[in-house]
Design an enzyme around this catalytic site. Structure first.
Site, PDB file in Angstrom:
ATOM      1  N   ARG A 109       0.839  -1.185   0.000  1.00 14.74           N
ATOM      2  CA  ARG A 109       0.000   0.000   0.000  1.00 14.74           C
ATOM      3  C   ARG A 109       0.886   1.251   0.000  1.00 14.74           C
ATOM      4  NH1 ARG A 109      -5.000   2.089  -1.105  1.00 14.74           N
ATOM      5  NH2 ARG A 109      -6.058   3.049   0.665  1.00 14.74           N
ATOM      6  N   THR A 416      -9.523   0.495  -9.904  1.00 15.08           N
ATOM      7  CA  THR A 416      -8.808  -0.590  -9.241  1.00 15.08           C
ATOM      8  C   THR A 416      -9.036  -1.840 -10.095  1.00 15.08           C
ATOM      9  OG1 THR A 416      -9.110   0.428  -7.080  1.00 15.08           O
ATOM     10  CG2 THR A 416      -8.541  -1.898  -7.071  1.00 15.08           C
ATOM     11  N   THR A 434      -4.105  -0.992  -7.492  1.00 14.07           N
ATOM     12  CA  THR A 434      -4.868   0.225  -7.752  1.00 14.07           C
ATOM     13  C   THR A 434      -3.971   1.448  -7.871  1.00 14.07           C
ATOM     14  OG1 THR A 434      -6.685   1.598  -6.880  1.00 14.07           O
ATOM     15  CG2 THR A 434      -5.142   0.704  -5.274  1.00 14.07           C
ATOM     16  N   GLU A 436      -6.001   4.172  -7.148  1.00 15.57           N
ATOM     17  CA  GLU A 436      -7.125   4.816  -6.474  1.00 15.57           C
ATOM     18  C   GLU A 436      -8.190   5.222  -7.490  1.00 15.57           C
ATOM     19  OE1 GLU A 436      -9.848   6.393  -3.780  1.00 15.57           O
ATOM     20  OE2 GLU A 436      -8.471   4.724  -3.813  1.00 15.57           O
ATOM     21  N   GLU A 455      -3.911   8.152  -3.914  1.00 14.02           N
ATOM     22  CA  GLU A 455      -4.301   7.257  -2.825  1.00 14.02           C
ATOM     23  C   GLU A 455      -4.539   7.973  -1.499  1.00 14.02           C
ATOM     24  OE1 GLU A 455      -5.809   3.994  -2.857  1.00 14.02           O
ATOM     25  OE2 GLU A 455      -4.127   3.861  -4.236  1.00 14.02           O
ATOM     26  N   ASP A 458      -7.843   8.518   0.230  1.00 15.05           N
ATOM     27  CA  ASP A 458      -8.488   7.474   1.026  1.00 15.05           C
ATOM     28  C   ASP A 458      -8.421   7.760   2.517  1.00 15.05           C
ATOM     29  OD1 ASP A 458      -9.657   5.798  -0.762  1.00 15.05           O
ATOM     30  OD2 ASP A 458      -8.195   4.187  -0.610  1.00 15.05           O
ATOM     31  N   SER A 481      -7.747   0.942   3.402  1.00 13.26           N
ATOM     32  CA  SER A 481      -8.164   0.468   2.085  1.00 13.26           C
ATOM     33  C   SER A 481      -9.331  -0.494   2.207  1.00 13.26           C
ATOM     34  CB  SER A 481      -6.997  -0.244   1.387  1.00 13.26           C
ATOM     35  OG  SER A 481      -7.423  -0.855   0.180  1.00 13.26           O
ATOM     36  N   GLY A 502     -13.759  -1.357  -6.905  1.00 15.45           N
ATOM     37  CA  GLY A 502     -15.017  -0.712  -6.586  1.00 15.45           C
ATOM     38  C   GLY A 502     -15.036   0.147  -5.341  1.00 15.45           C
ATOM     39  N   GLY A 503     -13.885   0.676  -4.881  1.00 18.11           N
ATOM     40  CA  GLY A 503     -13.898   1.490  -3.680  1.00 18.11           C
ATOM     41  C   GLY A 503     -14.427   0.687  -2.505  1.00 18.11           C
TER      42      GLY A 503
END
Length: 606
Positions: A109, A416, A434, A436, A455, A458, A481, A502-503
Site C-alpha cells: 500500500r 482498481t 490500484t 485509487e 491514494e 483514502d 483500504s 469498486g472502492g
C-alpha cells in the site's frame, strides 16, 4: 469482450534477452477466443483484460508459478488498463503456498510522505475541496507496486522481475487496439489530462480528444520504464532517475502554460521513496459455515469487515428463511459491520485496532442484537464496543476516543483491478492493485509513461484539523483500504479465490458473491455475474444497487420490508478461481461489467 487477444507465445521470450520483446507484432489468435469462464487443469488466471490473462497463462505454461503469473498480469494491466492500476500505485496480495500449507499477505500500500502533516490538507480551518485534493501533488502516496512485485517474486516466485516484465514491454512497444472502455475512461479524464503536458501527450490525440476506438495505443515511455527496471531492478525506481522524476512531478506538477486549474504541489522527497517497504503480514483469519477465510489485515479493512458481516449472518441458516429475508439480514449485517469498520480500522502502525474483538464470535452474538430483523433500518448504525472481547493486554483505544467517520462516497469507484491466479502445484494468488480513482491524480510522470496515484484521498479528513480519527492522515501512514483479496478453504484445501475493484463497494461485492455461492449454491460464474446491491451504513434505508438488481423480484420484496435503492450503475468487476473435488478449477471473470473480463486455464477440459 473487452480486449482483442494477441499471441504472446512468441512475445513472452522469458529470460532470452531484451531483443525478444520486439520480435513480432501483436496479432489476434483465433485459437484462443476471449471467454469469461474456463475450466481445466494445470493452473488458471482471470483478469479484466485478455492480454493480461494470456500473459499469466504463458508464464504458467513455461514453468512459472502463480506468483510469477500474477506479477506478469499486473505489469500488462499497467499498459492496457492504466487508469486502474500500474507502477504509480500499490496493492494487496494474498498468497497460498501449497508446499508449506500456509497463507501469507503482502502489503504494498502507498504511504504518506514524511512531510505531509495533516494541517497541509486544511485551509482556513476546513478540509481542502476534494477536487483540488485529488488532482494535486498532495494526493500522491509513495508508490508500492514495484516493490511489492519484487518482494513477491523474491520470496515466493520462481522467475525474475526482468523475466515476467517481458510481455508488458512487448505490449507497450507494439501497442494495442483501443476499445470503447478505454475511450470512456479517457473521456472521463480529458479535462484533467489537457492541463498536464505529459498526460495530454500520452493519452490524447493531436486534437486534444481521446484516441478513437480501433486506433493503436502505444506507450514507449512505459516500455522504457519497464526496461530500466528489468536492467537495474527496483532501486532504479526508488533511488535513481525514476525516483527523481516522480518527486519532480509531485512537487512541480507539469502544468500546461496558461492552465486554469489550481494544482497544489506535493511534499514528497527522495528519502520517502528510499525508505519505502513492502510488508509481509499475517492474514485475517475467520470461519463461516465450516469454511476458513483468509483476507487482508490493516491497513486493509476488507478482511475484518467481511468476517464481521458473516459472523453476524451465520446464526441464520439460509434454508430456514426466504431468499428475500436472508438478503435483508445480509444488508443489515453489512450496515453494522461498516459502522464498526469506519469507527475502528486504520493503519495498525498508527492505530490500536481491536481486531480480536471485532472477530470474536461472542462480540458478534452481542452485536447481533442491533440487527433489525423485520424491517430495514432508517438511520445510520452506531458502532458497537468490541473492546471487552479483545482479551487481556489490549491496548486498543477506548470507544470514547474514536471519531465518527466521514460520509462514504455516494458513487462507487469503478477503478482498481483484481487478478486471480493458480498453478499446477496448488499455489494460489488473489491480488488487488490500484492507483485509487480513475486516472489517479491525473499526472503522467514525464517520459516514463505511468500515472501517479491519488491514494491519500483514502484518508478521512474530519471537520476539524485536530479531531481524532483512526484513518486521519499522518506522515508515513498508509491510508485505510477497502481492497479485499480473499482465499476460502475447507478442511485445509483451497475452495475459492476472489476479489474486485469498486472502492468501499469492494467489500460488499465480495460479500454478496460469497453469499450467492456458499449460501445460495450458485455456480461461481453465476454468483459473480448476479446483480449487486451494496449497504455501507447509509443514513437512510437506501442501499446502492445496479439497475438489474433494482428491477429484480428480490428488490420488490425487499422494498416491502422498507428497503430503498439508489441506482449507481455497475458495481465492481470481480474475478475468481473455484477449485473442484475432481482436481479441475474454474476461472471466472465478469461477462459484461467493464466491457467483460477474461478467464483461461493451462489445460482446458475437452
Amino acid at each position: 469482450m473487452r480486449r482483442i487477444l494477441f499471441s504472446v507465445s512468441a512475445a513472452l521470450c522469458l529470460g532470452l534477452g531484451p531483443g525478444c520483446a520486439t520480435s513480432s507484432a501483436l496479432k489476434p489468435d483465433a485459437r484462443q477466443l476471449p471467454a469469461s469462464t474456463a475450466t481445466g487443469r494445470g493452473g488458471a488466471a482471470a483478469t479484466v483484460d485478455v492480454r493480461a490473462t494470456s500473459a499469466a497463462i504463458q508464464v504458467l505454461r513455461s514453468g512459472g508459478n502463480a506468483v510469477d503469473a500474477a506479477v506478469a498480469a499486473a505489469s500488462v494491466l499497467g499498459v492496457t488498463d492504466p487508469y486502474s492500476c500500474g507502477i504509480g500505485g500499490g496493492g494487496f496480495m494474498v498468497v497460498y503456498l501449497a508446499a508449506d500449507q500456509r497463507v501469507v499477505t503482502l502489503d504494498h500500500r502507498e504511504t504518506a510522505p514524511q512531510a505531509l502533516e495533516r494541517s497541509r490538507l486544511y485551509e482556513k480551518g476546513a478540509p481542502l475541496p476534494f477536487g483540488e485534493f485529488v488532482t494535486s501533488g498532495l494526493s500522491v502516496g509513495v508508490p508500492g507496486s514495484l516493490m511489492g512485485w519484487s518482494e513477491a517474486l523474491r520470496l515466493y516466485g520462481s522467475r525474475s522481475l526482468a523475466d515476467v516484465l517481458q510481455p508488458a514491454i512487448h505490449v507497450a512497444e507494439q501497442g494495442f487496439e483501443v476499445d470503447a472502455t478505454f475511450v470512456a475512461q479517457t473521456r472521463h479524464n480529458v479535462e484533467r489530462f489537457r492541463d498536464f503536458t505529459s498526460s495530454a501527450a500520452l493519452f490524447l490525440g493531436p486534437d486534444g480528444q481521446p484516441w478513437p476506438v480501433g486506433s493503436t495505443f502505444k506507450n514507449p515511455g512505459l516500455a522504457r520504464t519497464y526496461r530500466l527496471v528489468s536492467e537495474g531492478g527496483v532501486p532504479v525506481f526508488y533511488r535513481g532517475e525514476l525516483a527523481q522524476a516522480i518527486v519532480d512531478t509531485v512537487t512541480r506538477p507539469p502544468l500546461v502554460p496558461g492552465a486554469w486549474r489550481k494544482v497544489r504541489p506535493g511534499v514528497m522527497r527522495l528519502d520517502d521513496l528510499e525508505r519505502y517497504e513492502a510488508l509481509v503480514r499475517p492474514p485475517v483469519t475467520s470461519t463461516y459455515r465450516g469454511y476458513t477465510l483468509y483476507g487482508m489485515g490493516g491497513p486493509g479493512s476488507g478482511g475484518v469487515t467481511l468476517a464481521l458481516t458473516l459472523n453476524l449472518l451465520e446464526a441464520q441458516e439460509p434454508a430456514s428463511v426466504s431468499r428475500t429475508a436472508f438478503l435483508h439480514r445480509y444488508l443489515e449485517a453489512s450496515r453494522l459491520a461498516f459502522a464498526d469498520r469506519n469507527a475502528f480500522l486504520g493503519d495498525p502502525a498508527f492505530v490500536s485496532v481491536p481486531e480480536a474483538g471485532l472477530l470474536s464470535r461472542d462480540y458478534a452474538a452481542q452485536r447481533r442484537s442491533a440487527l433489525s430483523v423485520a424491517r430495514a433500518s432508517t438511520t445510520t448504525a452506531a458502532p458497537g464496543n468490541p473492546l471487552p472481547f479483545q482479551g487481556e493486554g489490549s491496548t486498543a483505544a477506548p470507544l470514547s476516543e474514536v471519531a465518527r467517520p466521514a460520509a462514504e462516497e455516494t458513487v462507487p469507484d469503478k477503478e482498481t483491478t483484481h487478478i486471480t491466479t493458480s498453478d499446477a502445484a496448488g499455489n494460489l494468488v488473489a491480488y488487488t492493485c490500484t492507483i485509487e480513482g480513475e486516472g489517479g491524480n491525473g499526472m503522467v510522470v514525464p517520459g516514463y509513461g505511468f500515472l501517479l496515484n491519488n491514494e491519500l484521498t483514502d484518508f478521512d479528513l474530519p471537520a476539524s484539523v485536530d479531531a481524532p480519527h483512526p484513518n486521519a492522515p499522518a506522515p508515513g501512514k498508509r491510508p485505510r483500504s477497502s481492497m479485499s483479496p480473499l482465499l476460502v478453504f475447507k478442511d485445509g484445501a483451497p475452495v475459492l479465490a476472489l476479489g474486485s475493484p469498486g472502492g468501499s463497494t469492494i467489500i460488499t461485492t465480495v460479500g454478496q458473491t460469497l453469499v450467492n455461492h456458499l449460501d445460495f449454491g450458485m455456480p461461481i460464474d453465476q454468483a459473480l455475474a448476479a446483480p449487486r446491491v451494496s449497504q455501507r451504513n447509509s443514513p437512510d434505508n437506501k442501499s446502492q444497487a445496479e439497475p438489474a438488481f433494482i428491477a429484480s423480484p428480490e428488490a420488490t420484496a425487499l422494498a416491502a420490508m422498507g428497503h430503498g435503492f439508489t441506482n449507481v450503475g455497475q458495481i465492481g468487476a470481480l474475478t475468481a478461481i473455484r477449485f473442484h473435488p475432481d482436481g479441475t478449477v474454474t476461472a471466472a471473470a465478469e461477462p459484461t461489467r467493464r466491457g467483460g473480463g477474461s478467464a483461461m486455464v493451462v489445460e482446458p477440459v475437452k
